[in-house]
Design an enzyme around this catalytic site. Structure first.
Site, PDB file in Angstrom:
ATOM      1  N   HIS A 131      51.416  66.637  47.245  1.00 61.26           N
ATOM      2  CA  HIS A 131      50.822  65.740  48.250  1.00 61.26           C
ATOM      3  C   HIS A 131      50.761  66.357  49.651  1.00 61.26           C
ATOM      4  O   HIS A 131      50.060  65.845  50.513  1.00 61.26           O
ATOM      5  CB  HIS A 131      51.523  64.359  48.256  1.00 61.26           C
ATOM      6  CG  HIS A 131      52.826  64.288  48.991  1.00 61.26           C
ATOM      7  ND1 HIS A 131      53.365  63.092  49.411  1.00 61.26           N
ATOM      8  CD2 HIS A 131      53.707  65.245  49.364  1.00 61.26           C
ATOM      9  CE1 HIS A 131      54.506  63.342  50.018  1.00 61.26           C
ATOM     10  NE2 HIS A 131      54.744  64.624  50.000  1.00 61.26           N
ATOM     11  N   ASP A 174      57.241  82.422  48.713  1.00 59.58           N
ATOM     12  CA  ASP A 174      56.189  81.651  49.372  1.00 59.58           C
ATOM     13  C   ASP A 174      55.175  81.322  48.283  1.00 59.58           C
ATOM     14  O   ASP A 174      54.516  82.221  47.756  1.00 59.58           O
ATOM     15  CB  ASP A 174      55.550  82.492  50.484  1.00 59.58           C
ATOM     16  CG  ASP A 174      54.429  81.733  51.186  1.00 59.58           C
ATOM     17  OD1 ASP A 174      53.787  80.873  50.534  1.00 59.58           O
ATOM     18  OD2 ASP A 174      54.203  81.990  52.376  1.00 59.58           O
ATOM     19  N   PHE A 175      55.093  80.047  47.916  1.00 60.45           N
ATOM     20  CA  PHE A 175      54.304  79.722  46.721  1.00 60.45           C
ATOM     21  C   PHE A 175      52.805  79.899  46.900  1.00 60.45           C
ATOM     22  O   PHE A 175      52.059  79.797  45.935  1.00 60.45           O
ATOM     23  CB  PHE A 175      54.695  78.376  46.109  1.00 60.45           C
ATOM     24  CG  PHE A 175      54.710  77.158  47.009  1.00 60.45           C
ATOM     25  CD1 PHE A 175      53.666  76.831  47.829  1.00 60.45           C
ATOM     26  CD2 PHE A 175      55.815  76.297  46.959  1.00 60.45           C
ATOM     27  CE1 PHE A 175      53.694  75.676  48.615  1.00 60.45           C
ATOM     28  CE2 PHE A 175      55.859  75.144  47.750  1.00 60.45           C
ATOM     29  CZ  PHE A 175      54.788  74.837  48.589  1.00 60.45           C
ATOM     30  N   ASP A 199      62.356  78.115  47.243  1.00 63.48           N
ATOM     31  CA  ASP A 199      61.888  77.633  48.552  1.00 63.48           C
ATOM     32  C   ASP A 199      61.728  78.820  49.491  1.00 63.48           C
ATOM     33  O   ASP A 199      61.962  79.972  49.107  1.00 63.48           O
ATOM     34  CB  ASP A 199      62.864  76.587  49.130  1.00 63.48           C
ATOM     35  CG  ASP A 199      62.132  75.505  49.937  1.00 63.48           C
ATOM     36  OD1 ASP A 199      61.459  75.857  50.916  1.00 63.48           O
ATOM     37  OD2 ASP A 199      62.232  74.321  49.574  1.00 63.48           O
TER      38      ASP A 199
HETATM   39  C1  LIG Z   1      58.115  67.636  51.092  1.00 62.53           C
HETATM   40  S1  LIG Z   1      59.363  68.814  50.736  1.00 62.53           S
HETATM   41  C2  LIG Z   1      59.839  68.368  49.097  1.00 62.53           C
HETATM   42  C3  LIG Z   1      61.280  68.680  48.776  1.00 62.53           C
HETATM   43  C4  LIG Z   1      61.779  68.319  47.377  1.00 62.53           C
HETATM   44  N1  LIG Z   1      60.975  68.885  46.328  1.00 62.53           N
HETATM   45  C5  LIG Z   1      61.869  66.831  47.210  1.00 62.53           C
HETATM   46  O1  LIG Z   1      60.956  66.218  46.646  1.00 62.53           O
HETATM   47  O2  LIG Z   1      62.841  66.235  47.661  1.00 62.53           O
HETATM   48  C6  LIG Z   1      58.410  70.278  50.558  1.00 62.53           C
HETATM   49  C7  LIG Z   1      59.234  71.533  50.277  1.00 62.53           C
HETATM   50  O3  LIG Z   1      58.335  72.645  50.081  1.00 62.53           O
HETATM   51  C8  LIG Z   1      58.842  73.780  50.746  1.00 62.53           C
HETATM   52  N2  LIG Z   1      57.733  74.662  51.092  1.00 62.53           N
HETATM   53  C9  LIG Z   1      56.764  74.442  51.995  1.00 62.53           C
HETATM   54  N3  LIG Z   1      55.898  75.463  52.020  1.00 62.53           N
HETATM   55  C10 LIG Z   1      56.340  76.358  51.105  1.00 62.53           C
HETATM   56  C11 LIG Z   1      55.852  77.625  50.656  1.00 62.53           C
HETATM   57  N4  LIG Z   1      54.746  78.152  51.163  1.00 62.53           N
HETATM   58  N5  LIG Z   1      56.543  78.259  49.685  1.00 62.53           N
HETATM   59  C12 LIG Z   1      57.684  77.722  49.162  1.00 62.53           C
HETATM   60  N6  LIG Z   1      58.176  76.521  49.535  1.00 62.53           N
HETATM   61  C13 LIG Z   1      57.510  75.855  50.502  1.00 62.53           C
HETATM   62  C14 LIG Z   1      59.520  73.206  51.962  1.00 62.53           C
HETATM   63  O4  LIG Z   1      60.462  74.103  52.519  1.00 62.53           O
HETATM   64  C15 LIG Z   1      60.152  71.926  51.411  1.00 62.53           C
HETATM   65  O5  LIG Z   1      61.434  72.155  50.904  1.00 62.53           O
END
Ligand SMILES: C[S@@+](CC[C@H](N)C(=O)[O-])C[C@H]1O[C@@H](n2cnc3c(N)ncnc32)[C@H](O)[C@@H]1O
Length: 326
Positions: free
Chosen positions: A235, A216-217, A189
Protein backbone atom coordinates in the site's frame (compact mmCIF):
# COMPACT_ATOMS: atom_id res chain seq x y z
CA UNK A 1 -22.02 15.57 14.82
CA UNK A 2 -20.41 12.65 16.60
CA UNK A 3 -18.22 11.87 13.60
CA UNK A 4 -17.43 15.52 12.94
CA UNK A 5 -16.18 15.97 16.50
CA UNK A 6 -14.56 12.56 16.71
CA UNK A 7 -11.12 14.22 16.83
CA UNK A 8 -11.92 15.48 20.36
CA UNK A 9 -12.07 11.94 21.68
CA UNK A 10 -9.25 10.81 19.43
CA UNK A 11 -6.85 13.51 20.63
CA UNK A 12 -7.85 12.90 24.25
CA UNK A 13 -6.82 9.26 23.89
CA UNK A 14 -3.62 10.17 22.01
CA UNK A 15 -2.62 12.65 24.73
CA UNK A 16 -3.36 10.02 27.38
CA UNK A 17 -0.95 7.64 25.63
CA UNK A 18 1.63 10.43 25.31
CA UNK A 19 1.33 11.26 29.00
CA UNK A 20 1.59 7.61 30.00
CA UNK A 21 -1.79 7.51 31.79
CA UNK A 22 -2.28 3.78 31.16
CA UNK A 23 1.27 2.77 32.09
CA UNK A 24 1.01 4.80 35.30
CA UNK A 25 -2.28 3.16 36.25
CA UNK A 26 -0.85 -0.28 35.42
CA UNK A 27 1.50 0.24 38.40
CA UNK A 28 -1.43 0.85 40.72
CA UNK A 29 -4.92 2.45 40.66
CA UNK A 30 -4.86 6.04 41.96
CA UNK A 31 -7.05 8.87 43.19
CA UNK A 32 -7.34 12.08 41.19
CA UNK A 33 -4.75 14.18 43.02
CA UNK A 34 -2.09 11.51 43.15
CA UNK A 35 -2.59 10.62 39.46
CA UNK A 36 -2.59 14.29 38.45
CA UNK A 37 0.75 14.84 40.17
CA UNK A 38 2.29 11.66 38.77
CA UNK A 39 1.32 12.73 35.23
CA UNK A 40 2.42 16.36 35.70
CA UNK A 41 -1.01 17.83 34.85
CA UNK A 42 -2.23 21.31 35.70
CA UNK A 43 -5.21 21.18 38.11
CA UNK A 44 -7.56 23.05 35.76
CA UNK A 45 -8.55 20.23 33.38
CA UNK A 46 -7.13 17.11 35.04
CA UNK A 47 -10.49 15.90 36.35
CA UNK A 48 -12.29 16.58 33.05
CA UNK A 49 -9.51 14.83 31.13
CA UNK A 50 -9.60 11.68 33.28
CA UNK A 51 -13.39 11.57 33.48
CA UNK A 52 -13.58 12.06 29.71
CA UNK A 53 -11.40 8.94 29.43
CA UNK A 54 -13.84 7.15 31.76
CA UNK A 55 -16.78 8.22 29.58
CA UNK A 56 -14.92 7.08 26.46
CA UNK A 57 -14.48 3.60 27.97
CA UNK A 58 -10.70 3.94 28.35
CA UNK A 59 -10.58 4.11 32.18
CA UNK A 60 -12.68 2.98 35.12
CA UNK A 61 -13.44 5.05 38.23
CA UNK A 62 -14.73 3.44 41.40
CA UNK A 63 -15.19 5.46 44.58
CA UNK A 64 -12.88 8.19 43.24
CA UNK A 65 -10.11 5.73 42.29
CA UNK A 66 -9.05 5.55 38.63
CA UNK A 67 -7.87 2.30 37.05
CA UNK A 68 -7.34 0.79 33.59
CA UNK A 69 -10.03 -1.24 31.86
CA UNK A 70 -9.06 -4.84 31.00
CA UNK A 71 -8.30 -3.67 27.43
CA UNK A 72 -6.23 -0.59 28.25
CA UNK A 73 -4.27 -2.62 30.83
CA UNK A 74 -3.42 -5.20 28.17
CA UNK A 75 -2.83 -3.02 25.11
CA UNK A 76 -1.76 0.42 26.37
CA UNK A 77 0.63 -0.34 29.24
CA UNK A 78 4.14 0.25 27.85
CA UNK A 79 5.53 -2.34 30.25
CA UNK A 80 3.75 -5.27 28.54
CA UNK A 81 4.79 -7.07 25.32
CA UNK A 82 1.13 -6.77 24.21
CA UNK A 83 1.50 -2.95 24.07
CA UNK A 84 0.11 -1.64 20.75
CA UNK A 85 0.29 2.06 21.60
CA UNK A 86 3.31 2.63 19.33
CA UNK A 87 0.96 3.34 16.46
CA UNK A 88 -0.97 5.80 18.64
CA UNK A 89 2.27 7.54 19.68
CA UNK A 90 3.04 8.07 16.02
CA UNK A 91 -0.55 9.08 15.28
CA UNK A 92 -0.18 11.72 17.99
CA UNK A 93 3.19 13.13 16.95
CA UNK A 94 2.95 12.85 13.17
CA UNK A 95 -0.39 11.83 11.66
CA UNK A 96 -2.58 14.12 13.75
CA UNK A 97 -0.87 17.33 12.58
CA UNK A 98 -0.40 16.03 9.01
CA UNK A 99 -4.08 15.12 8.63
CA UNK A 100 -4.82 18.81 9.27
CA UNK A 101 -3.90 19.40 5.63
CA UNK A 102 -5.97 16.56 4.17
CA UNK A 103 -7.92 19.05 2.03
CA UNK A 104 -4.68 20.30 0.48
CA UNK A 105 -3.65 16.70 -0.20
CA UNK A 106 -7.00 15.98 -1.85
CA UNK A 107 -6.64 19.02 -4.11
CA UNK A 108 -2.99 18.58 -5.04
CA UNK A 109 -2.57 14.78 -4.83
CA UNK A 110 0.61 15.41 -2.86
CA UNK A 111 1.78 13.89 0.40
CA UNK A 112 1.42 16.10 3.50
CA UNK A 113 4.15 14.87 5.83
CA UNK A 114 7.89 15.51 6.30
CA UNK A 115 8.40 14.89 2.58
CA UNK A 116 5.74 17.38 1.51
CA UNK A 117 8.26 19.01 -0.80
CA UNK A 118 8.84 15.68 -2.56
CA UNK A 119 11.00 12.63 -1.92
CA UNK A 120 10.61 9.32 -0.18
CA UNK A 121 8.97 9.03 3.25
CA UNK A 122 11.55 6.54 4.49
CA UNK A 123 14.59 8.62 3.37
CA UNK A 124 13.15 11.61 5.18
CA UNK A 125 11.95 9.83 8.31
CA UNK A 126 14.95 7.59 8.80
CA UNK A 127 17.43 10.49 8.91
CA UNK A 128 16.30 11.08 12.50
CA UNK A 129 17.01 8.07 14.79
CA UNK A 130 14.16 8.98 17.17
CA UNK A 131 11.60 9.08 14.33
CA UNK A 132 13.02 5.88 12.84
CA UNK A 133 12.50 4.06 16.14
CA UNK A 134 9.06 5.59 16.67
CA UNK A 135 8.00 4.49 13.19
CA UNK A 136 9.26 0.92 13.65
CA UNK A 137 7.52 0.65 17.04
CA UNK A 138 4.34 2.02 15.45
CA UNK A 139 4.47 -0.82 12.92
CA UNK A 140 4.60 -3.34 15.79
CA UNK A 141 1.45 -1.71 17.17
CA UNK A 142 -0.42 -2.13 13.93
CA UNK A 143 0.90 -5.62 13.14
CA UNK A 144 0.76 -7.64 16.39
CA UNK A 145 -2.94 -8.45 15.96
CA UNK A 146 -2.81 -9.57 12.31
CA UNK A 147 0.51 -11.39 12.94
CA UNK A 148 -1.14 -13.54 15.61
CA UNK A 149 -3.99 -14.31 13.24
CA UNK A 150 -1.54 -15.24 10.46
CA UNK A 151 0.33 -17.49 12.89
CA UNK A 152 -2.94 -19.27 13.67
CA UNK A 153 -4.62 -19.38 10.26
CA UNK A 154 -1.85 -20.07 7.75
CA UNK A 155 -0.74 -23.75 7.29
CA UNK A 156 2.86 -23.18 8.48
CA UNK A 157 3.47 -26.93 9.05
CA UNK A 158 3.98 -27.39 5.31
CA UNK A 159 6.88 -24.90 5.16
CA UNK A 160 10.33 -24.50 6.72
CA UNK A 161 11.54 -20.96 5.97
CA UNK A 162 9.90 -17.55 5.74
CA UNK A 163 10.94 -14.02 4.84
CA UNK A 164 9.21 -10.86 6.08
CA UNK A 165 9.87 -8.09 3.57
CA UNK A 166 9.93 -4.60 5.13
CA UNK A 167 9.89 -6.11 8.61
CA UNK A 168 10.50 -2.94 10.73
CA UNK A 169 10.94 -4.05 14.38
CA UNK A 170 10.08 -7.64 13.45
CA UNK A 171 6.69 -8.10 15.13
CA UNK A 172 5.54 -10.57 12.48
CA UNK A 173 8.62 -12.85 12.41
CA UNK A 174 8.74 -12.89 16.21
CA UNK A 175 5.05 -13.81 16.48
CA UNK A 176 5.32 -16.53 13.82
CA UNK A 177 8.55 -17.97 15.26
CA UNK A 178 7.12 -18.11 18.79
CA UNK A 179 4.07 -20.01 17.55
CA UNK A 180 5.90 -22.43 15.18
CA UNK A 181 9.15 -23.78 16.54
CA UNK A 182 10.15 -25.66 13.37
CA UNK A 183 10.42 -22.45 11.29
CA UNK A 184 13.47 -20.30 10.58
CA UNK A 185 12.78 -16.76 9.49
CA UNK A 186 14.40 -13.64 8.09
CA UNK A 187 13.34 -10.05 8.49
CA UNK A 188 14.37 -7.89 5.54
CA UNK A 189 14.66 -4.12 5.66
CA UNK A 190 16.89 -1.12 4.97
CA UNK A 191 20.28 -1.13 6.81
CA UNK A 192 19.29 1.52 9.40
CA UNK A 193 16.56 -0.79 10.71
CA UNK A 194 18.91 -3.67 11.59
CA UNK A 195 19.77 -2.67 15.21
CA UNK A 196 16.09 -2.03 15.99
CA UNK A 197 15.16 -5.45 14.63
CA UNK A 198 18.01 -7.20 16.44
CA UNK A 199 17.11 -5.63 19.79
CA UNK A 200 13.44 -6.66 19.51
CA UNK A 201 14.30 -10.19 18.37
CA UNK A 202 16.86 -10.62 21.18
CA UNK A 203 14.26 -9.52 23.77
CA UNK A 204 12.03 -12.35 22.50
CA UNK A 205 14.98 -14.81 22.79
CA UNK A 206 14.84 -15.59 19.07
CA UNK A 207 18.23 -14.39 17.76
CA UNK A 208 19.17 -17.99 16.85
CA UNK A 209 16.18 -18.57 14.60
CA UNK A 210 15.54 -15.12 13.13
CA UNK A 211 18.08 -13.44 10.85
CA UNK A 212 18.18 -9.97 9.35
CA UNK A 213 18.72 -9.31 5.63
CA UNK A 214 19.82 -5.88 4.49
CA UNK A 215 18.16 -5.13 1.19
CA UNK A 216 16.65 -2.32 -0.83
CA UNK A 217 13.69 -4.12 -2.36
CA UNK A 218 13.65 -1.85 -5.39
CA UNK A 219 17.34 -2.29 -6.18
CA UNK A 220 18.09 -5.87 -5.08
CA UNK A 221 16.51 -9.26 -5.68
CA UNK A 222 14.83 -10.83 -2.63
CA UNK A 223 16.45 -13.75 -0.80
CA UNK A 224 14.74 -17.09 -1.37
CA UNK A 225 12.25 -18.51 1.15
CA UNK A 226 9.30 -20.95 1.20
CA UNK A 227 6.90 -18.22 2.36
CA UNK A 228 7.31 -14.50 1.69
CA UNK A 229 5.25 -12.01 3.69
CA UNK A 230 4.60 -8.33 3.05
CA UNK A 231 2.65 -6.42 5.70
CA UNK A 232 1.67 -2.84 4.89
CA UNK A 233 4.24 -2.77 2.09
CA UNK A 234 2.25 -2.86 -1.15
CA UNK A 235 0.00 0.00 0.00
CA UNK A 236 3.01 2.35 0.29
CA UNK A 237 3.68 2.30 -3.45
CA UNK A 238 2.19 3.11 -6.87
CA UNK A 239 0.57 0.43 -9.04
CA UNK A 240 3.72 0.05 -11.13
CA UNK A 241 5.88 -0.36 -8.00
CA UNK A 242 3.38 -2.79 -6.43
CA UNK A 243 3.58 -4.98 -9.55
CA UNK A 244 7.40 -4.80 -9.59
CA UNK A 245 7.49 -5.98 -5.94
CA UNK A 246 5.04 -8.83 -6.62
CA UNK A 247 7.20 -9.93 -9.58
CA UNK A 248 10.26 -10.02 -7.28
CA UNK A 249 8.39 -12.11 -4.73
CA UNK A 250 7.38 -14.55 -7.47
CA UNK A 251 11.01 -14.95 -8.59
CA UNK A 252 12.20 -15.60 -5.02
CA UNK A 253 9.64 -18.36 -4.25
CA UNK A 254 10.04 -22.05 -5.11
CA UNK A 255 7.18 -23.80 -6.95
CA UNK A 256 4.48 -24.35 -4.31
CA UNK A 257 5.86 -21.45 -2.23
CA UNK A 258 3.42 -18.93 -0.78
CA UNK A 259 3.12 -15.16 -0.77
CA UNK A 260 1.12 -13.48 2.00
CA UNK A 261 0.21 -9.78 1.69
CA UNK A 262 -1.65 -8.43 4.71
CA UNK A 263 -3.20 -5.02 5.13
CA UNK A 264 -6.50 -3.38 6.01
CA UNK A 265 -7.79 -4.70 2.65
CA UNK A 266 -10.69 -2.68 1.30
CA UNK A 267 -13.84 -4.79 0.74
CA UNK A 268 -14.42 -5.58 -2.95
CA UNK A 269 -17.53 -3.36 -3.08
CA UNK A 270 -15.52 -0.46 -1.51
CA UNK A 271 -18.37 0.33 0.92
CA UNK A 272 -17.71 -1.25 4.27
CA UNK A 273 -14.13 -1.31 5.46
CA UNK A 274 -13.93 2.36 6.45
CA UNK A 275 -10.57 1.74 8.16
CA UNK A 276 -9.13 0.38 4.90
CA UNK A 277 -10.47 3.32 2.90
CA UNK A 278 -9.18 5.83 5.47
CA UNK A 279 -5.83 4.00 5.48
CA UNK A 280 -5.70 4.69 1.75
CA UNK A 281 -6.23 8.41 2.48
CA UNK A 282 -3.43 8.04 5.02
CA UNK A 283 -1.24 6.81 2.16
CA UNK A 284 -2.08 10.06 0.35
CA UNK A 285 -0.85 11.95 3.43
CA UNK A 286 2.25 9.76 3.84
CA UNK A 287 3.50 8.59 0.43
CA UNK A 288 4.19 9.84 -3.11
CA UNK A 289 1.94 7.35 -4.91
CA UNK A 290 0.67 4.73 -2.44
CA UNK A 291 -2.91 3.55 -2.08
CA UNK A 292 -4.78 0.69 -0.41
CA UNK A 293 -6.63 -1.86 -2.49
CA UNK A 294 -9.27 -4.58 -2.44
CA UNK A 295 -8.66 -8.33 -2.21
CA UNK A 296 -9.93 -8.63 -5.80
CA UNK A 297 -7.40 -6.02 -7.00
CA UNK A 298 -4.53 -7.87 -5.37
CA UNK A 299 -5.62 -11.32 -6.56
CA UNK A 300 -5.67 -9.91 -10.10
CA UNK A 301 -2.07 -8.61 -9.76
CA UNK A 302 -0.94 -11.97 -8.36
CA UNK A 303 -2.53 -13.92 -11.20
CA UNK A 304 -0.91 -11.53 -13.69
CA UNK A 305 2.49 -12.24 -12.06
CA UNK A 306 1.95 -16.00 -12.54
CA UNK A 307 0.59 -17.16 -9.14
CA UNK A 308 -1.38 -20.37 -9.67
CA UNK A 309 -3.85 -20.10 -6.78
CA UNK A 310 -4.96 -17.05 -4.81
CA UNK A 311 -7.34 -16.48 -1.91
CA UNK A 312 -8.37 -13.79 0.56
CA UNK A 313 -8.78 -14.60 4.25
CA UNK A 314 -10.00 -12.32 7.00
CA UNK A 315 -7.57 -11.95 9.91
CA UNK A 316 -8.78 -9.66 12.67
CA UNK A 317 -10.60 -6.31 12.83
CA UNK A 318 -10.10 -4.47 9.53
CA UNK A 319 -7.19 -6.68 8.41
CA UNK A 320 -7.17 -9.47 5.84
CA UNK A 321 -4.49 -11.35 3.94
CA UNK A 322 -4.16 -12.26 0.31
CA UNK A 323 -2.40 -15.59 -0.19
CA UNK A 324 -0.84 -16.54 -3.52
CA UNK A 325 0.64 -19.97 -4.27
CA UNK A 326 3.31 -20.17 -6.97
C1 LIG B 1 4.75 0.55 6.48
S1 LIG B 1 6.17 -0.27 7.10
C2 LIG B 1 5.58 -1.91 7.36
C3 LIG B 1 6.27 -2.64 8.49
C4 LIG B 1 5.81 -4.06 8.79
N1 LIG B 1 5.84 -4.92 7.63
C5 LIG B 1 4.43 -4.06 9.39
O1 LIG B 1 3.45 -4.28 8.67
O2 LIG B 1 4.30 -3.82 10.58
C6 LIG B 1 7.17 -0.37 5.65
C7 LIG B 1 8.54 -1.01 5.88
O3 LIG B 1 9.22 -1.10 4.61
C8 LIG B 1 10.57 -0.74 4.78
N2 LIG B 1 11.09 -0.22 3.52
C9 LIG B 1 10.76 0.93 2.91
N3 LIG B 1 11.42 1.05 1.75
C10 LIG B 1 12.19 -0.05 1.63
C11 LIG B 1 13.10 -0.50 0.62
N4 LIG B 1 13.33 0.21 -0.47
N5 LIG B 1 13.71 -1.69 0.82
C12 LIG B 1 13.48 -2.43 1.94
N6 LIG B 1 12.62 -2.06 2.91
C13 LIG B 1 11.99 -0.87 2.75
C14 LIG B 1 10.53 0.32 5.86
O4 LIG B 1 11.78 0.49 6.49
C15 LIG B 1 9.44 -0.22 6.79
O5 LIG B 1 9.97 -1.07 7.76
Amino acid sequence: MQLGMAFWGSKTLLSAVELGVFSELAKKPRELESLRKALGLHPRAARDFLDALVSLGMLQRKGGVYSNTAETALFLDKGKPSYVGGILEMANSRLYPFWGSLTEGLKTGRQQNESKRGGDLFDELYRDPARLKEFCKAMTGISLGPARAIAAKFPWKTYRTFLDVGTAQGALPVTIALAHRHLRGTGLDLPVVEPIFREYVAQAGLSERLAFATCDFFKDELPKADVIVMGHILHDWSLEQKKALIAKVYRALPPGGAFIAYEALIDDERRENAFGLLMSLNMLIETAGGFDYTGADCRGWLREAGFRKTRVEHLVGPDSMVVGIK
